[in-house]
Design an enzyme around this catalytic site. Structure first.
Site, PDB file in Angstrom:
ATOM      1  N   TYR A 153      64.730  44.965  44.903  1.00 45.83           N
ATOM      2  CA  TYR A 153      63.515  45.566  45.456  1.00 45.83           C
ATOM      3  C   TYR A 153      63.258  46.910  44.783  1.00 45.83           C
ATOM      4  O   TYR A 153      62.126  47.227  44.427  1.00 45.83           O
ATOM      5  CB  TYR A 153      63.698  45.760  46.965  1.00 45.83           C
ATOM      6  CG  TYR A 153      62.451  46.215  47.671  1.00 45.83           C
ATOM      7  CD1 TYR A 153      61.524  45.295  48.147  1.00 45.83           C
ATOM      8  CD2 TYR A 153      62.194  47.579  47.866  1.00 45.83           C
ATOM      9  CE1 TYR A 153      60.370  45.708  48.789  1.00 45.83           C
ATOM     10  CE2 TYR A 153      61.042  47.998  48.500  1.00 45.83           C
ATOM     11  CZ  TYR A 153      60.132  47.058  48.972  1.00 45.83           C
ATOM     12  OH  TYR A 153      58.994  47.473  49.601  1.00 45.83           O
ATOM     13  N   PHE A 188      32.801  45.896  34.431  1.00 47.40           N
ATOM     14  CA  PHE A 188      33.352  44.578  34.691  1.00 47.40           C
ATOM     15  C   PHE A 188      33.139  44.320  36.189  1.00 47.40           C
ATOM     16  O   PHE A 188      33.062  45.255  36.974  1.00 47.40           O
ATOM     17  CB  PHE A 188      34.831  44.474  34.299  1.00 47.40           C
ATOM     18  CG  PHE A 188      35.348  43.082  34.509  1.00 47.40           C
ATOM     19  CD1 PHE A 188      34.897  42.042  33.715  1.00 47.40           C
ATOM     20  CD2 PHE A 188      36.231  42.791  35.543  1.00 47.40           C
ATOM     21  CE1 PHE A 188      35.304  40.728  33.941  1.00 47.40           C
ATOM     22  CE2 PHE A 188      36.648  41.483  35.771  1.00 47.40           C
ATOM     23  CZ  PHE A 188      36.181  40.457  34.975  1.00 47.40           C
ATOM     24  N   THR A 189      33.028  43.043  36.575  1.00 47.84           N
ATOM     25  CA  THR A 189      32.644  42.701  37.956  1.00 47.84           C
ATOM     26  C   THR A 189      33.514  43.405  39.011  1.00 47.84           C
ATOM     27  O   THR A 189      32.998  44.071  39.910  1.00 47.84           O
ATOM     28  CB  THR A 189      32.741  41.176  38.180  1.00 47.84           C
ATOM     29  OG1 THR A 189      34.032  40.735  37.745  1.00 47.84           O
ATOM     30  CG2 THR A 189      31.670  40.429  37.406  1.00 47.84           C
ATOM     31  N   ASP A 230      40.326  50.910  30.212  1.00 44.81           N
ATOM     32  CA  ASP A 230      40.685  49.579  30.698  1.00 44.81           C
ATOM     33  C   ASP A 230      41.171  48.799  29.483  1.00 44.81           C
ATOM     34  O   ASP A 230      40.389  48.410  28.619  1.00 44.81           O
ATOM     35  CB  ASP A 230      39.467  48.908  31.344  1.00 44.81           C
ATOM     36  CG  ASP A 230      39.789  47.496  31.859  1.00 44.81           C
ATOM     37  OD1 ASP A 230      40.812  46.922  31.425  1.00 44.81           O
ATOM     38  OD2 ASP A 230      39.013  46.964  32.673  1.00 44.81           O
ATOM     39  N   LYS A 234      45.944  39.336  31.010  1.00 39.71           N
ATOM     40  CA  LYS A 234      45.353  39.249  29.670  1.00 39.71           C
ATOM     41  C   LYS A 234      46.289  39.935  28.678  1.00 39.71           C
ATOM     42  O   LYS A 234      46.875  39.292  27.825  1.00 39.71           O
ATOM     43  CB  LYS A 234      43.980  39.924  29.652  1.00 39.71           C
ATOM     44  CG  LYS A 234      42.928  39.227  30.509  1.00 39.71           C
ATOM     45  CD  LYS A 234      41.592  39.955  30.414  1.00 39.71           C
ATOM     46  CE  LYS A 234      40.553  39.364  31.336  1.00 39.71           C
ATOM     47  NZ  LYS A 234      40.014  38.075  30.913  1.00 39.71           N
ATOM     48  N   ARG A 245      28.322  34.065  33.239  1.00 34.48           N
ATOM     49  CA  ARG A 245      28.351  35.527  33.169  1.00 34.48           C
ATOM     50  C   ARG A 245      26.916  35.991  33.011  1.00 34.48           C
ATOM     51  O   ARG A 245      26.461  36.359  31.936  1.00 34.48           O
ATOM     52  CB  ARG A 245      29.222  36.012  31.998  1.00 34.48           C
ATOM     53  CG  ARG A 245      30.699  35.725  32.148  1.00 34.48           C
ATOM     54  CD  ARG A 245      31.479  36.734  32.977  1.00 34.48           C
ATOM     55  NE  ARG A 245      31.463  36.540  34.416  1.00 34.48           N
ATOM     56  CZ  ARG A 245      32.452  36.920  35.231  1.00 34.48           C
ATOM     57  NH1 ARG A 245      33.538  37.470  34.753  1.00 34.48           N
ATOM     58  NH2 ARG A 245      32.359  36.772  36.517  1.00 34.48           N
ATOM     59  N   PHE A 268      29.771  35.026  42.835  1.00 35.38           N
ATOM     60  CA  PHE A 268      30.025  34.002  41.818  1.00 35.38           C
ATOM     61  C   PHE A 268      31.343  33.278  42.046  1.00 35.38           C
ATOM     62  O   PHE A 268      31.523  32.161  41.586  1.00 35.38           O
ATOM     63  CB  PHE A 268      30.009  34.625  40.402  1.00 35.38           C
ATOM     64  CG  PHE A 268      31.048  35.691  40.195  1.00 35.38           C
ATOM     65  CD1 PHE A 268      30.777  37.011  40.487  1.00 35.38           C
ATOM     66  CD2 PHE A 268      32.302  35.358  39.712  1.00 35.38           C
ATOM     67  CE1 PHE A 268      31.747  37.989  40.309  1.00 35.38           C
ATOM     68  CE2 PHE A 268      33.273  36.328  39.511  1.00 35.38           C
ATOM     69  CZ  PHE A 268      32.994  37.650  39.825  1.00 35.38           C
TER      70      PHE A 268
HETATM   71  N1  F0G Z   1      39.110  44.544  33.567  1.00 33.43           N
HETATM   72  C1  F0G Z   1      38.683  43.630  32.681  1.00 33.43           C
HETATM   73  C2  F0G Z   1      38.045  44.067  31.410  1.00 33.43           C
HETATM   74  C3  F0G Z   1      38.861  42.269  32.952  1.00 33.43           C
HETATM   75  O1  F0G Z   1      38.431  41.366  32.059  1.00 33.43           O
HETATM   76  C4  F0G Z   1      39.478  41.881  34.158  1.00 33.43           C
HETATM   77  C5  F0G Z   1      39.644  40.480  34.499  1.00 33.43           C
HETATM   78  C6  F0G Z   1      39.892  42.878  35.041  1.00 33.43           C
HETATM   79  C7  F0G Z   1      39.696  44.205  34.710  1.00 33.43           C
HETATM   80  C8  F0G Z   1      40.551  42.533  36.345  1.00 33.43           C
HETATM   81  O2  F0G Z   1      41.827  42.064  36.112  1.00 33.43           O
HETATM   82  O3  F0G Z   1      41.804  39.691  36.929  1.00 33.43           O
HETATM   83  O4  F0G Z   1      43.950  40.921  36.597  1.00 33.43           O
HETATM   84  O5  F0G Z   1      42.442  41.518  38.448  1.00 33.43           O
HETATM   85  N2  F0G Z   1      39.051  39.542  33.938  1.00 33.43           N
HETATM   86  C9  F0G Z   1      39.209  38.127  34.223  1.00 33.43           C
HETATM   87  C10 F0G Z   1      38.261  37.309  33.386  1.00 33.43           C
HETATM   88  C11 F0G Z   1      39.145  37.800  35.663  1.00 33.43           C
HETATM   89  O6  F0G Z   1      38.225  36.104  33.614  1.00 33.43           O
HETATM   90  O7  F0G Z   1      37.605  37.822  32.482  1.00 33.43           O
HETATM   91  P1  F0G Z   1      42.535  40.985  37.078  1.00 33.43           P
END
Ligand code: F0G
Length: 482
Positions: free
Chosen positions: A80, A132-133, A223, A266, A389, A455
Site C-alpha cells: 500500500y 479536451f472533453t 498535458d 496513452k 468528435r 457522447f
Molecule cells: N488529455 C488528453 C489529451 C486525452 O486525449 C485524454 C484521453 C485525457 C486527457 C484523459 O485521460 O482517458 O486517461 O482519463 N483521451 C482518450 C481518447 C479518452 O480516447 O482520446 P484519461
C-alpha cells in the site's frame, strides 16, 4: 518503423516488432451490425467489443505492450505504501522530465480533476491551445472558463501546416492583458492536440508560450498524454530538432513547463496517470487531493503491475523506432484515403486518422450530428468502431442551445502496434465504398440526452430509414456470408 527501401515502387511502413500474442476477431454480417448499432443507440461507445471487428474507438489503454513491459509486471512489489515499484516509476519520471515531485492518479482525467480543484475557481480562465472533453468538463465544473487560443491554421481542416497544435502567442498576450494575470488559473498546452486531429505543437511555440507565462508569473501546464506523437513530429518536422534525440527533445519540452500531467493509457502504453511538478509549493497544494480521491501517494489508484509496465513503457517511448509506428501507419492510411477522394484532416497527425464529416456528408446539417451519423454508418459498412468528435462531443450552453463544433470528425484511432497493414487496407476499402455511397447516409436525433459528457452514453436514432437502405446497398455490392 524502419526506413527501408523497397525494390518495388511501393512505400510501406515496415514494423520493427513481431506479434507473439494474438486475439481472435469476428466480423458480424451487415444485418447484425445494423441490429447492434441500433441497440447501442447509434453511439459507438455503447457497442460491445464482441460485435466489433476493428476497434478504432481510441488508443486509450489499448496500445500493445512489449514483452519487456509484460515481464516487468511479474516482478511488481505490491504494498500500500512505499512500494519499490512506485519508486522505480518516480525515478523514471524524474530522469525523463527533470521534475522532482510526482503525484500518481488512476488516469488522465483524475489529474485534470486535481488540477482544476487546486487552481480553478469561479471567474478564473484557463487559456489552452485546444480543449479536451474531460479537461473542459473539470474546469467548467469548478466554475472556470476555457479559452482556446490555437492558431487559425489549427482549425483549417485541409492544410500543409506541420504544427497545427500551436498556440497563437498574440492572442495569449492579449487575453492575459484583458483578464489580468491573477485571473489566469494556468495556461495549458496539449501535446498532439486530440480534438483537432492529433496535431502537434512545435518546441519553438512551447518556448514562446513559456516566455509569456514567465513574464506574467503564470503557471504553464503540459498535458503530455499524446507526447509520444508530438515528440516524433518535433523530431521530423522541426529543423532544430532533427539533430536531437527523442530523449533530448523530451527534456527540452519538460524544461519549459511547470507541471506535466498525462494519461498513461496513452503515454507509456499502460494504464494510469500522474502529475509531475517542479515546485514544492505547487506540489503541496495538490497533494492532499490524491489520498482523498485517488489512493495513497505511492499508487494513486494504479495497480503495481500497471506502474511497472508504465516505467518500462516510458523508457521505450524514448525509442524513435517505437514511437514512429503510430504516425507512420496513420500517414499511410491518410495517403490511401486521399487517393480515393475521402475528405480528412491533413496533414496526417498522431493518434488516428480523422475523417472530415462536414465534407463527407455535407448534406447532413450540424443539428443532426453528421459525425455521429458517419460513425454509425461506418460501423454498419465495416464493423469498424470509430469515435464521433464533433457536435455530439460538445456540451450544450447553460440555456440549452447547441454548441456546433468547429470540426465534425470521425476519429479512427490507431492503437500503437495493434493493427496490421491489411487491416488498415480493409478500413480504407470500406471507407471508399461508404464515400461513394455517402448520399444514402442520413442524420441522427437524440432519444436520450445526458447533461454532462453526453457522447459517452447518449442514445440516438436515425431521422429516417436511411440505415436500412444502406444495408440493402451494401448487401447488393459487397454482401457475403461471413
Ligand atoms: N488529455 C488528453 C489529451 C486525452 O486525449 C485524454 C484521453 C485525457 C486527457 C484523459 O485521460 O482517458 O486517461 O482519463 N483521451 C482518450 C481518447 C479518452 O480516447 O482520446 P484519461
Amino acid at each position: 518503423m524502419a526506413t527501408v527501401k523497397f525494390y518495388g515502387n511501393e512505400t510501406v511502413p515496415l514494423e520493427m516488432h513481431k506479434v507473439r500474442i494474438v486475439q481472435k476477431l469476428c466480423l458480424p454480417p451487415v444485418e447484425r451490425r445494423l441490429e447492434k448499432i441500433t441497440e447501442a443507440g447509434n453511439n459507438t461507445f455503447l457497442l460491445k467489443n464482441a460485435d466489433v471487428f476493428l476497434d478504432m474507438l481510441t488508443d486509450s489503454g489499448v496500445n500493445a505492450m512489449s514483452d519487456q513491459q509484460q515481464a516487468a509486471m511479474m516482478v511488481a512489489d505490491d504494498s500500500y505504501a512505499g512500494s519499490a515499484t512506485y519508486t522505480r516509476l518516480e525515478n523514471k519520471l524524474r530522469d525523463l522530465f527533470g521534475m522532482h515531485y510526482f503525484l500518481p492518479a488512476h488516469q488522465g482525467r483524475a489529474c485534470e480533476h486535481i488540477l482544476a480543484k487546486a487552481f480553478v475557481s469561479p471567474g478564473k480562465v484557463v487559456p489552452m491551445n485546444y480543449h479536451f472533453t474531460t479537461t473542459k468538463a473539470h474546469i467548467t465544473l469548478q466554475g472556470g472558463a476555457v479559452e482556446e487560443l490555437v492558431t487559425d491554421a489549427g482549425l483549417e481542416v485541409v492544410s500543409v501546416n506541420p504544427f497545427k497544435g500551436n498556440m497563437d502567442i498574440g492572442k495569449l498576450r492579449a487575453l492575459i492583458k484583458a483578464r489580468g494575470a491573477d485571473n489566469i488559473a494556468f495556461v495549458r498546452m496539449e501535446s498532439g492536440t486530440n480534438l483537432i486531429g492529433g496535431q502537434p505543437f512545435s518546441l519553438q511555440n512551447l518556448a514562446d508560450v513559456s516566455n509569456v507565462c514567465k513574464e506574467n508569473g503564470v503557471l504553464l501546464v503540459l498535458d503530455a498524454s499524446l507526447l509520444a506523437d508530438n515528440l516524433y513530429f518535433n523530431k521530423v518536422r522541426e529543423e532544430h530538432c532533427k539533430a536531437l534525440s527523442i530523449r533530448e527533445i523530451t527534456r527540452r519540452t519538460a524544461d519549459l513547463c511547470d507541471v506535466i500531467y498525462f494519461s498513461a493509457r496513452k503515454l507509456g502504453c499502460a494504464r494510469g496517470g500522474g502529475i509531475c511538478i517542479r515546485d514544492q509549493g505547487i506540489y503541496q497544494r495538490m497533494r492532499p487531493l490524491v489520498p482523498l480521491f485517488e489512493g495513497f501517494l505511492t499508487y494513486g489508484g494504479m495497480s503495481v503491475r500497471e506502474m511497472e509496465a508504465l516505467t518500462v513503457g516510458l523508457e521505450e517511448t524514448m525509442d524513435e523506432e517505437m514511437i514512429n509506428q503510430g504516425p507512420q501507419f496513420i500517414a499511410y492510411m491518410v495517403d490511401q484515403l486521399q487517393e480515393r477522394g475521402v475528405p480528412l484532416i491533413t496533414p496526417a497527425g498522431g493518434l488516428g486518422c480523422h475523417i472530415d464529416a462536414k465534407r463527407f456528408v455535407d448534406h447532413i446539417p450540424q443539428a443532426q450530428y453528421p459525425a455521429g451519423a458517419l460513425a454509425s454508418a461506418l460501423y454498419i459498412a465495416s464493423g469498424i468502431r470509430g469515435m464521433e468528435r464533433g457536435t455530439l462531443s460538445e456540451q450544450r450552453e447553460p440555456d440549452g442551445s447547441e454548441i456546433f463544433a468547429n470540426m465534425e470528425l470521425v476519429r479512427l484511432a490507431m492503437p500503437r502496434r495493434v493493427f496490421t497493414l491489411s487491416q488498415v487496407k480493409y478500413a480504407v476499402d470500406r471507407l471508399a465504398w461508404l464515400y461513394d455511397n455517402r448520399r444514402l447516409i442520413g442524420g441522427l436525433s437524440f432519444i436520450e440526452e445526458p447533461e454532462v459528457l453526453r457522447f459517452f452514453y447518449g442514445l440516438l436514432k436515425p431521422v429516417s430509414d436511411w440505415q436500412d437502405k444502406l444495408v440493402a446497398k451494401f448487401r447488393e455490392d459487397l454482401g457475403d456470408s461471413l
